[in-house]
Structure formats: C-alpha cells, structure tokens
Design a protein around this motif. Structure first.
Motif, PDB file in Angstrom:
ATOM      1  N   ALA A  68      76.396 -31.470  11.877  1.00 15.63           N
ATOM      2  CA  ALA A  68      76.234 -33.140  11.555  1.00 15.63           C
ATOM      3  C   ALA A  68      75.132 -33.810  12.360  1.00 15.63           C
ATOM      4  CB  ALA A  68      77.374 -33.680  11.764  1.00 15.63           C
ATOM      5  N   ASP A  76      78.662 -37.167   5.544  1.00 11.14           N
ATOM      6  CA  ASP A  76      77.967 -37.010   6.783  1.00 11.14           C
ATOM      7  C   ASP A  76      77.648 -35.463   6.818  1.00 11.14           C
ATOM      8  OD1 ASP A  76      78.130 -39.698   7.604  1.00 11.14           O
ATOM      9  OD2 ASP A  76      80.193 -39.296   8.558  1.00 11.14           O
ATOM     10  N   LEU A  83      83.845 -37.643  11.208  1.00  9.23           N
ATOM     11  CA  LEU A  83      82.808 -37.347  10.084  1.00  9.23           C
ATOM     12  C   LEU A  83      83.721 -37.442   8.787  1.00  9.23           C
ATOM     13  CD1 LEU A  83      81.210 -34.051  11.626  1.00  9.23           C
ATOM     14  CD2 LEU A  83      80.235 -36.311  11.722  1.00  9.23           C
ATOM     15  N   ARG A  84      82.597 -37.975   7.685  1.00  7.36           N
ATOM     16  CA  ARG A  84      83.122 -37.822   6.498  1.00  7.36           C
ATOM     17  C   ARG A  84      82.610 -36.665   5.774  1.00  7.36           C
ATOM     18  NH1 ARG A  84      80.914 -41.300   3.354  1.00  7.36           N
ATOM     19  NH2 ARG A  84      82.643 -42.132   2.173  1.00  7.36           N
ATOM     20  N   HIS A 133      88.525 -35.656  11.309  1.00  3.69           N
ATOM     21  CA  HIS A 133      87.667 -35.875  10.250  1.00  3.69           C
ATOM     22  C   HIS A 133      88.110 -36.372   8.807  1.00  3.69           C
ATOM     23  CE1 HIS A 133      84.868 -34.201  13.174  1.00  3.69           C
ATOM     24  NE2 HIS A 133      85.192 -33.003  12.996  1.00  3.69           N
TER      25      HIS A 133
END
Lengths: 449, 220
Positions: free
Chosen positions: B128, B48, B2-3, B26
């Motif tokens: 998320a 995200d 995930l960003r 991440h």
C-alpha cells in the motif's frame, strides 16, 4: 485378407495332402473333394452337401419371395413416405440372411466366418440402420442374398429334381410291384410290364444317385466359395474398425484428461482452500495469543507448520495431476516451470507460434516431466536440454541428456504409457539411448486436429 | 487503516481473509467472488489496496491477475497484492511486466503466506505504501532460472543471496540481520551486484524494481 483373424490359417497346413483325411476326416467339403471320389462317396459328405444345397434352395426361395414382395411393396408405396422405409429395410435384408448363411455354412465348413459388421451398442434402431447402410459389407450381403435367391435356388432345385428322379429309377421295381404293372412309365410311353421288367432301371438310378452326390459336392463347394467371398470381412471393414477403435481410445483419453482436470479442480477448490483457511485461522489464533507464553501458543505454531507442510504436499500432488500453468500459458511456460524444479539443470528452448491442441499439449508436457524424472534418477547426466519446434503442423520435441545412456523404453512403464497415448494422437515417441549416451527422446505429434 | 477490496472465489477463504484484514485494523470495503465484480468494486470504492486471487470464475484461469493488470492500466500505481496457489514464476513476471517501474505497489504472495498473519499484514502495508513484495519462494525460483543466464553467473554465492533478499523488497538493515553480517558489508555486496549487473544503484523501492526488471528481462 488377414486369414488369421477368422481362424482359417490354422487349417491351411493340413490342406491338400492325401493324409488330410487321416484323423477325423476332412474338415470341409473342398478338402473332402480333393480326396479320392470313392472315399468321398462312402463318407457322410454327400448327405451333408445335399443338406446344404437343398436347405439353401428352400431358404433361397423363401428369401427370394420375401425380397420380391418387399421390393414390390416398397416401390408401390414409394408415393407415400413409408415406401422409402420399406426399401431401406429391404436393403439391409442381407444382414439377417447372411447371419443365417454363416451358420448354415457350418454344415460343410466348420470354420466359422467372422462377422464383418461393426459392433454397435446402444445406438437405437435409427442408429443401427444408419451404420449398416454405410458399411460395404451390408451391400455385399445384399448381393449374396440375390445370388442365394436366384442361383442357389435354381441349382438346388435342379439337383433335387435329378436326385428325386434317380431315386425313383433305383426304386423302380419296388414301385412297379407296389403300385401295379402296366401303369408306371419309366420312359415316356413305355410302361413297365412287371417289377422284373423295371429292374434295369435300378443301376441307372444308382449311377444317377452317385452323380448327384458328386454334383452336390461340387455345387456345395462352389456355393461355399461364393458365400465366403461375399460374407467374410474384408480389409476395408477391418480398417473401419481400426478407425473406430482409435476413435474410442481417443475418447477414452479425453475422458481421462477431463477427469484429471476435475480432480485437480476438486482438490484446488476443496482440500487446498480448507487447508489455507485452517492455517489462516491458526495464524489469527497465534496473533491473539501474542503475549501469551503458555504452551498453547507453541502448539498453534506447530499446527500451522504442519498445515503448511500439508499444503506443500498437496500443491505438488495437484501439479503432478495437471499443472495450472499448462492450462493458462501453454507448453513452453509449463515446461520452464518444471525445469526450474528439476535437480539437474535444464535448458528449455521451446518456440511455438501458437497454443497446441489440449491433448497434444498435456501429452507433450507429461512426456517432458517423465523424461526429466528418468534422466535425473538414472542417467547420471549433468545437463538436460528440451527443444520444441513447430514443423509443418507438427510438434517436434526433443529431450536430450548427457548421461550414460542405456535407457530402455520397454522397462520404463511411464514411457510405454506415453508412447501408447502418443499413438492415439497419431504421434511417435522415439528413444535413442546407446550405452555411454547420450540419451535422446523425441516426440513427433501432428497438431492439425 | 487501509481500505481494501478483496477478491476471492472460495467463500471460506474470503470470509477468513476478511476477518484477518479486519483484525489487522483494516477496512474491507468490498469482498467479491469474481473478476468482473472486482473491477466494479474498485471503480466504485476507490480502495487503498486490492487483494485478489489469481484463479477465479468463470474460467478458473488467471482472471484475477488479468483483472488487476487491466485496473492498473487505467489507474497506474494502484497497489495490488496477488495471492496465488502456485509457485509459478510466469504469473509473477506477468504481473511485473504489466507494470511500469515507477508505478510501485505490487505484491505477489503464495496463499500459504496468509497463515503468517503478521508477515502478511506487513506485506500488505508495504505494498500500500508503494513497495514491491514478491514471495521468497518465487524469488528463489526466479533466481534459479536466472542462474543459468551468463550475467548472474558472475555473481558469487553470497551476492546472489543478497540479490534474492533485495528482490523480496528487504532493506539493507534487514538483509544484514538475516545474513548475520554488518550493514556495511551488505552495502558493499549490493554495490558489487549493481556493478556486475550494470544496474543503477538507486536506493529504496526503485532498487527492487530494478532487480526484478533485470530478472524478467532475462526471462523474456
């Protein structure tokens, strides 16, 4: 005027009766004059009165001259700016004069006069002037200075002249003998031929001295009365001081409140963050040791559990110091939160149109927490209700429980402290707790500012 | 992977959280220290998921919370995890009531929770993915608060327990495991709860939101 403040009430019980001169003699000139004249004349009182009246005349004369010069200088210089300053200085001349007068008064009245002025510290010269010029006592003292300069000087000088004359008459034979006959005139144009011829003047002089003693007593009595009425503190001075006292206490509360917030902030930004970071690091370590069955992992899990306990305790502590919810969302939200944690069910019904002033808000909050704690500990209640309303610029907060009652605010130090803080906010804390209950705690605080 | 955009004013914690997120696989595209920088970082980076502290400069009130509410206003459905130092239901309800039911992707966790690294990372992934994750502690308090309300009093103790776990965002299987009962009995409990609370027994995340919506309605 509240006499008790400067100790005068203690004397009134001994005032007036014939036995007032019994032990140690009368304490003031007025008491002394209430007794028999013979007793007065044979005591040291005439001397004390003369000392008072004559020193008053000399002092008054000096003050009058100073007042005259200063006023003249002030008016003359008022074309330049400095004249105003001189006049302002003149108007507070009464302050030091009155200070001397209060001491001089002890000659004939040992009960000290209280200083009517506010105590000032660290305000500087300008601050001092500004404060003094605002006080009525300053102007009364200036009035007293004028009376002293004119009336006391005149009457004192008159009495001095009479006394000098009487003493001269009394000593006339002696003077005639010492100087020479035929040169000393007792009455205008009539020279005493010999010391014997001057003898009849002696009794006349003695009568004069006695009269001067009585006049001195009377005069001293009148002058002290005038001085007392002008120089003693009045109710308005005291009420000023009460306001000042309330203000300084309010400042103290504010400082206290700020300090609480600072401590809370410090704990939040310091210890709490460190502990969270610690438990995070431990969590990471635990994750790295995922597949490790060694004792190290076990210890790390334990350490993390301990860190969490410490965090919980710290959070509780911070909340007791100053809850963040109170700052962010106000009284209703903060009370709702604290109600959730209370062991006894609490219904909260607080409906306020707007946020309250900070001190009122936190005082109300801590009153509720204190009341909830007390009710949960001692009352045996099964339900507690908190109702808050805003009625005419006033917060009206009621905390009721259905417990057994009998709560005594004096015994509970917490409530007493809150009542004190409430008084500073001009609010009221009332506790009604008849045996058998119910206990009702009511807070009324004005919120107008 | 995930960003993540991370907002936390305490430097120590920010670094720690960044390390934790990185070690969880991440990417932290921005780690900022105040609410304004948070809004900028989200606008620029398009993350995200956002992880933020409640209390931040300049006033150290609820800037972080208000910043993400404003962000979600503009970008409905932006997944957000709010970390709080306090068990304050008012922040949770504020967060929930600022979101539409179908916008999903919300988390409200106590800061202590980051110590449970895997749990925290799991919660992050779920948020998320559009789920709602509320800290168990906060849920418990919401339930206590609601226990006073008439409707919730109609529930049995076991039903309330199930409701609490549902509100945390757990599925029936997990709830059954937690309570040591069969999954079918959880389904039965859930059915009873929805009936008693007049809720639409839709499955998945909608279910959690429905429960939470009910809870916050009771708070209003």
């Amino acid at each position: 005027m509240p006499d008790g403040r400067n100790g005068r009430s203690g004397r009134s019980g001994r005032n007036g009766g014939p036995e007032s001169g019994r032990a140690g003699g009368p304490e003031s000139v007025r008491e002394a004059l209430e007794g028999p004249y013979a007793q007065f004349l044979l005591s040291a009182w005439p001397l004390r009165c003369w000392a008072y009246v004559f020193s008053g005349a000399v002092f008054g004369y000096a003050v009058l001259v100073l007042l005259f010069i200063l006023t003249l200088a002030g008016v003359a210089l008022s074309v330049f700016g400095i004249g105003i300053a001189v006049l302002a200085g003149t108007s507070v001349l009464g302050v030091p004069v009155a200070a001397v007068e209060r001491r001089r008064l002890r000659l004939v009245d040992p009960v000290p006069l209280a200083d009517p002025h506010r105590r000032l510290s660290g305000v500087g010269v300008r601050g001092w002037f500004r404060a003094r010029l605002k006080e009525r006592a300053t102007w009364r003292e200036l009035g007293h200075t004028a009376v002293l300069g004119v009336l006391f000087t005149l009457t004192g000088s008159g009495l001095a002249l009479l006394l000098a004359l009487s003493l001269g008459f009394t000593a006339a034979p002696l003077v005639v003998w010492a100087v020479a006959p035929d040169t000393v005139m007792l009455l205008p144009g009539v020279a005493a031929a010999s010391p014997a011829a001057a003898l009849p003047a002696t009794p006349a002089g003695l009568v004069g001295v006695l009269l001067c003693a009585l006049a001195g007593g009377r005069l001293a009595g009148i002058q002290t009365r005038i001085a007392r009425s002008l120089l003693s503190p009045r109710d308005e001075d005291l009420s000023n001081r009460v306001i000042e006292l309330t203000r300084s206490r309010a400042r103290l509360i504010d400082a206290f409140e700020a300090e609480r917030r600072r401590i809370e902030r410090d704990l939040h930004d310091g210890a709490q963050q460190q502990l969270v970071a610690l438990s995070m690091t431990l969590g990471l370590a635990e994750m790295r040791l995922e597949d490790d069955d060694s004792r190290a992992k076990e210890l790390i899990v334990r350490a993390r559990g301990e860190a969490r306990l410490a965090l919980e305790q710290l959070r509780r502590l911070v909340r007791d110091i100053h809850p963040q919810v109170l700052t962010d969302h106000g009284l209703a939200a903060a009370v709702a939160e604290v109600a959730l944690r209370n062991p006894i069910p609490v219904t909260v019904d607080i409906d306020l149109p707007r946020r309250l002033p900070g001190p009122v808000e936190s005082m109300a909050y801590f009153t509720v927490t204190e009341a909830l704690t007390n009710a949960s500990k001692h009352s045996g209640a099964s339900r507690i209700a908190v109702v808050g309303r805003f009625a005419g610029e006033r917060l009206d907060l009621t905390i009721t429980d259905d417990g057994r009652g009998g709560a005594a605010p004096a015994a509970g130090g917490g409530l007493q402290g809150l009542a004190d803080r409430m008084a500073i906010l001009r609010g009221r804390l009332t506790v009604s707790s008849p045996p058998g209950g119910p206990t009702e705690l009511r807070v009324e605080v004005p919120c107008s500012g | 992977m995930l960003r993540v955009v991370l907002a936390e004013d305490a430097v120590l914690l920010r670094a720690g959280l960044a390390e934790l997120l990185t070690s969880g696989g991440h990417e932290v595209i921005a780690a900022v220290g105040d609410a304004d920088a948070l809004v900028r970082a989200v606008d620029e980076g398009g993350p995200d998921v956002v992880v933020t502290d409640v209390r931040m400069p300049p006033d150290f009130k609820d800037e972080g919370l208000r910043a993400v509410l404003a962000l979600r206003e503009r970008q409905p459905g932006l997944p957000v995890v709010v970390l709080s130092q306090y068990v304050a239901t008012v922040y949770a309800t504020q967060l929930l009531s600022g979101s539409r039911e179908d916008s999903g992707g919300l988390g409200y966790l106590l800061k202590d929770r980051v110590g449970e690294v895997s749990e925290f990372l799991d919660a992050l992934s779920r948020v998320a993915a559009g789920e709602t994750v509320i800290d168990p502690e906060v849920v418990r308090m919401l339930l206590v608060q609601q226990a006073e309300a008439q409707t919730l009093r109609r529930l049995t103790a076991r039903e309330r327990e199930v409701l609490g776990l549902m509100a945390e965002g757990l599925n029936n299987q997990t709830i059954a495991r937690r309570l040591c009962v069969t999954e079918s009995s959880v389904v039965k409990h859930a059915g009873n709860i929805f009936m008693k609370l007049d809720l639409d027994p839709a499955e998945g995340n909608r279910r959690v939101l429905a429960v939470l919506a009910h809870l916050r309605d009771g708070l209003a």
